[in-house]
Design an enzyme around this catalytic site. Sequence first.
Site, short mmCIF file in Angstrom:
data_model
loop_
_atom_site.label_atom_id
_atom_site.label_comp_id
_atom_site.label_asym_id
_atom_site.label_seq_id
_atom_site.Cartn_x
_atom_site.Cartn_y
_atom_site.Cartn_z
N ARG A 71 3.18 -4.54 24.49
CA ARG A 71 3.28 -3.30 25.27
C ARG A 71 1.88 -2.72 25.42
NH1 ARG A 71 8.67 -2.77 24.98
NH2 ARG A 71 9.77 -2.89 23.04
N ASN A 86 -10.72 -21.02 21.02
CA ASN A 86 -10.91 -21.25 19.59
C ASN A 86 -9.94 -22.31 19.06
OD1 ASN A 86 -12.01 -20.86 17.02
ND2 ASN A 86 -12.07 -18.63 17.28
N ALA A 135 -3.87 -9.55 18.41
CA ALA A 135 -3.46 -10.70 17.62
C ALA A 135 -1.96 -10.68 17.34
CB ALA A 135 -4.24 -10.73 16.30
N HIS A 151 13.48 -24.15 29.74
CA HIS A 151 14.60 -25.08 29.92
C HIS A 151 15.76 -24.37 30.60
CE1 HIS A 151 13.27 -28.69 27.82
NE2 HIS A 151 12.56 -27.87 27.06
N ARG A 206 -3.25 1.19 25.45
CA ARG A 206 -4.14 2.12 26.17
C ARG A 206 -5.00 1.31 27.13
NH1 ARG A 206 -9.45 2.02 24.08
NH2 ARG A 206 -9.63 1.04 22.03
N THR A 223 5.37 -11.15 27.37
CA THR A 223 6.55 -11.54 28.13
C THR A 223 6.56 -11.01 29.56
OG1 THR A 223 7.79 -9.62 27.35
CG2 THR A 223 7.97 -11.65 26.04
#
Length: 193
Positions: free
Chosen positions: A183, A90, A163, A120, A186, A168
Amino acid sequence: MIALQEFLEHVGRRETIVAGSPHHALMHDLAQEALRITAALNGAYRSADEVRELLGELTGRAVDASVTVFPPFYSEFGKNLHLGVDVFINMGCRFQDTGGITIGDGSLIGHGSTLATLDHGVDPAHRGDMQPAPIVIGRKVWLGASVTVVPGVTIGDGAIVGAGAVVTKDVPADTIVAGVPARVIRETGFRAS
């Protein structure tokens, strides 16, 4: 000057791109090409076929007719971006693909998402050095709007990323993740097959 294939092998091994090195110079040269192509892509209305043609020029390979990208779209390298079939991206997405981005078949990327594949150096004396780490997005993944995916993350087949999430760490297949940092909320209850 080094060849593109040598550069891609270098980053594929996750070797440091040393500031001022021939690898660094090639990366900057190809960034200029990517900026030229994305300016053409984003500067005026383009039909779906014209968008795919410009994406093919950006990536250096044909883009399947089933791929849809709504501009504006940004990439600072292009040559390490791999799109499967039936991929939808999108508006307003930003891909830093120098370290490698692979998006699997049938995946959806929400507007304003950022995928970054370079970190970096931590040492201030080597802050200009970059550590590449690829992002792999499996098949039938859905990234919601404004998702950020950091270097080295793999998102499993069928996963959904809510959203605004910042991903990470790796996301298991067929799960829903959300939040900052993302996280597992489910399982989806479905299998991406």
